[in-house]
Design a protein around this motif. Structure first.
Motif, PDB file in Angstrom:
ATOM      1  N   TYR A  39       0.813  -1.211   0.000  1.00  0.00           N
ATOM      2  CA  TYR A  39       0.000   0.000   0.000  1.00  0.00           C
ATOM      3  C   TYR A  39       0.851   1.268   0.000  1.00  0.00           C
ATOM      4  O   TYR A  39       0.323   2.370  -0.076  1.00  0.00           O
ATOM      5  N   SER A  40       2.181   1.133   0.071  1.00  0.00           N
ATOM      6  CA  SER A  40       3.040   2.324   0.111  1.00  0.00           C
ATOM      7  C   SER A  40       4.253   2.169  -0.794  1.00  0.00           C
ATOM      8  O   SER A  40       4.246   2.625  -1.937  1.00  0.00           O
ATOM      9  N   ASP A  41       5.295   1.471  -0.334  1.00  0.00           N
ATOM     10  CA  ASP A  41       6.543   1.380  -1.096  1.00  0.00           C
ATOM     11  C   ASP A  41       6.372   0.670  -2.434  1.00  0.00           C
ATOM     12  O   ASP A  41       7.011   1.042  -3.421  1.00  0.00           O
ATOM     13  N   PHE A  42       5.513  -0.365  -2.473  1.00  0.00           N
ATOM     14  CA  PHE A  42       5.366  -1.171  -3.693  1.00  0.00           C
ATOM     15  C   PHE A  42       3.967  -1.064  -4.289  1.00  0.00           C
ATOM     16  O   PHE A  42       3.487  -1.986  -4.938  1.00  0.00           O
ATOM     17  N   ILE A  43       3.325   0.068  -4.089  1.00  0.00           N
ATOM     18  CA  ILE A  43       1.967   0.225  -4.615  1.00  0.00           C
ATOM     19  C   ILE A  43       1.955   0.273  -6.147  1.00  0.00           C
ATOM     20  O   ILE A  43       0.970  -0.121  -6.784  1.00  0.00           O
ATOM     21  N   TYR A  44       3.062   0.704  -6.751  1.00  0.00           N
ATOM     22  CA  TYR A  44       3.120   0.754  -8.226  1.00  0.00           C
ATOM     23  C   TYR A  44       3.084  -0.658  -8.810  1.00  0.00           C
ATOM     24  O   TYR A  44       2.453  -0.882  -9.860  1.00  0.00           O
ATOM     25  N   ALA A  45       3.728  -1.626  -8.138  1.00  0.00           N
ATOM     26  CA  ALA A  45       3.681  -3.015  -8.601  1.00  0.00           C
ATOM     27  C   ALA A  45       2.257  -3.565  -8.530  1.00  0.00           C
ATOM     28  O   ALA A  45       1.809  -4.281  -9.433  1.00  0.00           O
ATOM     29  N   ILE A  46       1.533  -3.222  -7.463  1.00  0.00           N
ATOM     30  CA  ILE A  46       0.144  -3.672  -7.322  1.00  0.00           C
ATOM     31  C   ILE A  46      -0.731  -3.034  -8.395  1.00  0.00           C
ATOM     32  O   ILE A  46      -1.623  -3.687  -8.958  1.00  0.00           O
TER      33      ILE A  46
ATOM     34  N   ASN B  77      10.313   5.741  -6.877  1.00  0.00           N
ATOM     35  CA  ASN B  77       9.412   4.695  -6.387  1.00  0.00           C
ATOM     36  C   ASN B  77       9.102   3.690  -7.493  1.00  0.00           C
ATOM     37  O   ASN B  77       9.135   2.472  -7.267  1.00  0.00           O
ATOM     38  N   MET B  78       8.828   4.179  -8.689  1.00  0.00           N
ATOM     39  CA  MET B  78       8.522   3.290  -9.814  1.00  0.00           C
ATOM     40  C   MET B  78       9.736   2.450 -10.200  1.00  0.00           C
ATOM     41  O   MET B  78       9.603   1.264 -10.532  1.00  0.00           O
ATOM     42  N   ALA B  79      10.916   3.062 -10.165  1.00  0.00           N
ATOM     43  CA  ALA B  79      12.139   2.342 -10.529  1.00  0.00           C
ATOM     44  C   ALA B  79      12.383   1.169  -9.584  1.00  0.00           C
ATOM     45  O   ALA B  79      12.775   0.077 -10.021  1.00  0.00           O
ATOM     46  N   VAL B  80      12.145   1.360  -8.299  1.00  0.00           N
ATOM     47  CA  VAL B  80      12.315   0.281  -7.326  1.00  0.00           C
ATOM     48  C   VAL B  80      11.328  -0.844  -7.609  1.00  0.00           C
ATOM     49  O   VAL B  80      11.685  -2.031  -7.578  1.00  0.00           O
ATOM     50  N   ALA B  81      10.086  -0.487  -7.919  1.00  0.00           N
ATOM     51  CA  ALA B  81       9.046  -1.497  -8.146  1.00  0.00           C
ATOM     52  C   ALA B  81       9.354  -2.378  -9.353  1.00  0.00           C
ATOM     53  O   ALA B  81       9.078  -3.585  -9.339  1.00  0.00           O
TER      54      ALA B  81
END
Length: 402
Positions: free
Chosen positions: A274-281, A335-339
């Motif tokens: 819901y925060s750090d990896f929300i872009y992957a979801i 954030n997107m790059a990490v995901a």
């Protein structure tokens, strides 16, 4: 009704539209990804949705109030903010709440809400730099009068943040360097200080409380992290790549159009979906198309900020729009790059989309300041158009012949 609301909102209309779309998307994404958190804490997902909606609503109020205030007032406010920020950063390092060996949070007395002082520091430093750069343009090449005071503030904030939050410190330093280049600070001087900051960062990483975490994340990203050989097998949950692998699974299974809202599977196993990896979801549920659209919205936001930069008649407004615009966009891209596996794991949220508390509020204030600069440009254009209109000639009525 929508036209009536938009008529009351001044500043760049496209930025308002982008913010509204991102906020609406955030409600869907957060509601879909908090199931595991709700189960662990024994609460309903609706409670998290209501809380997130309340924070977004407060954020819109702050954005509206910030954009109504003439942006030139922020020059004076920046001195007060910096005077508050430095002691707060020091206080946080000593007495702040520690999570994963990082003292980043302070608890607000009375309401129990926590906030990261680095969020306040980002806003304060950028507004302060905009003020300093705009006021010292005539002596910008003077090392003692301009360069040292400006770089001193940047380096001081960098060290205080880097001790517990290196990723945020690096991004803030990068934004500051971009702003200094726009402000005509000597590239040679910036390069020398940047080399010193890199060395300082290495020292902080080497002796700081999170050095093991930093080393592990970088090694894992570079693929040189090796598991220690033991008689018992290492579980998938103990894998150093656990977060990155689950994010990649979410992205890979999303396909072109995704599984649909609320149908994510990896939200049940991915840490902080819901925060750090929300872009992957989001990519898992809305597909590659949804991920590209979200990326386009942030790039469109940066484009509108650049237009404001080129149109602002005052240097302070130019530096404000540039600094705050770059800060929010770079954070989103990080954030997107990490995901998607293009960077080591960090705790950087996706602006306006990730579930958060005070981070959304500080982001809203930053957006309000950008819109205030845009509103000022619109008002100046309106005055110029009024001045250009031909004034009606006065007709003197004389005696009328019989």
């Amino acid at each position: 009704m929508l036209q009536n609301i938009m008529s009351k909102l001044k500043g760049d209309r496209w930025i308002w539209i982008i913010v509204i779309i991102l906020s609406g998307w955030s409600l869907l994404a957060v509601y879909s990804s908090v199931g595991t958190l709700a189960y662990k804490e024994g609460k309903g997902t609706e409670m998290y949705l209501l809380k997130h909606f309340s924070i977004i609503a407060i954020g819109f109020v702050l954005m509206y109030l910030s954009h109504k205030l003439d942006y030139r007032y922020y020059a004076g406010i920046s001195k007060i903010l910096m005077g508050i920020t430095i002691p707060l950063l020091l206080f946080t390092l000593v007495f702040g709440s520690s999570v994963n060996q990082a003292s980043r949070w302070l608890t607000i007395p009375g309401i129990g809400m926590t906030f990261q002082t680095s969020d306040l520091a980002k806003l304060s430093l950028i507004v302060f730099l905009a003020r300093m750069l705009s006021r010292k343009q005539e002596e910008i090449k003077d090392v003692k009068k301009a360069f040292l005071p400006i770089m001193g503030s940047v380096c001081g904030v960098f060290v205080l943040i880097a001790w517990a939050n290196m990723s945020t410190a690096i991004m803030l330093f990068g934004v500051s360097v971009l702003l200094l280049l726009i402000g005509r600070i000597s590239f040679k001087q910036i390069a020398i200080v940047s080399a010193g900051v890199v060395l300082l960062g290495i020292i902080v990483v080497s002796i700081g409380p999170r050095r093991a975490t930093y080393y592990s994340r970088v090694k894992t990203f570079l693929g040189v992290e090796k598991k220690e050989e033991s008689a018992s097998p290492v579980s998938f949950q103990d894998d150093k790549n656990y977060q990155a692998n689950n994010a990649k699974i979410a992205i890979a299974t999303g396909g072109l159009f995704g599984k649909g809202p609320g149908n994510s599977v990896q939200r049940n196993v991915l840490p902080h979906p819901y925060s750090d990896f929300i872009y992957a979801i989001i990519i898992e549920e809305y597909g590659t198309v949804g991920g590209v659209i979200l990326l386009f919205l942030y790039l469109a936001f940066m484009y509108r900020c650049i237009r404001i930069v080129t149109m602002s008649p005052k240097a302070f407004g130019t530096f404000l729009a540039a600094g705050l615009g770059f800060s929010l966009t770079i954070q989103a891209l990080a954030n997107m790059a990490v995901a998607v596996g293009l960077g080591p794991v960090t705790g950087v949220p996706l602006p306006l989309v990730s579930m958060g508390g005070t981070s959304i509020l500080f982001t809203s204030v930053a957006l309000g300041i950008i819109l205030s600069v845009s509103r000022n440009i619109e008002e100046l254009k309106g005055k110029e158009q009024l001045d250009e209109k031909p004034k009606p000639k006065k007709v003197v009525i004389g005696s009328i012949p019989a």
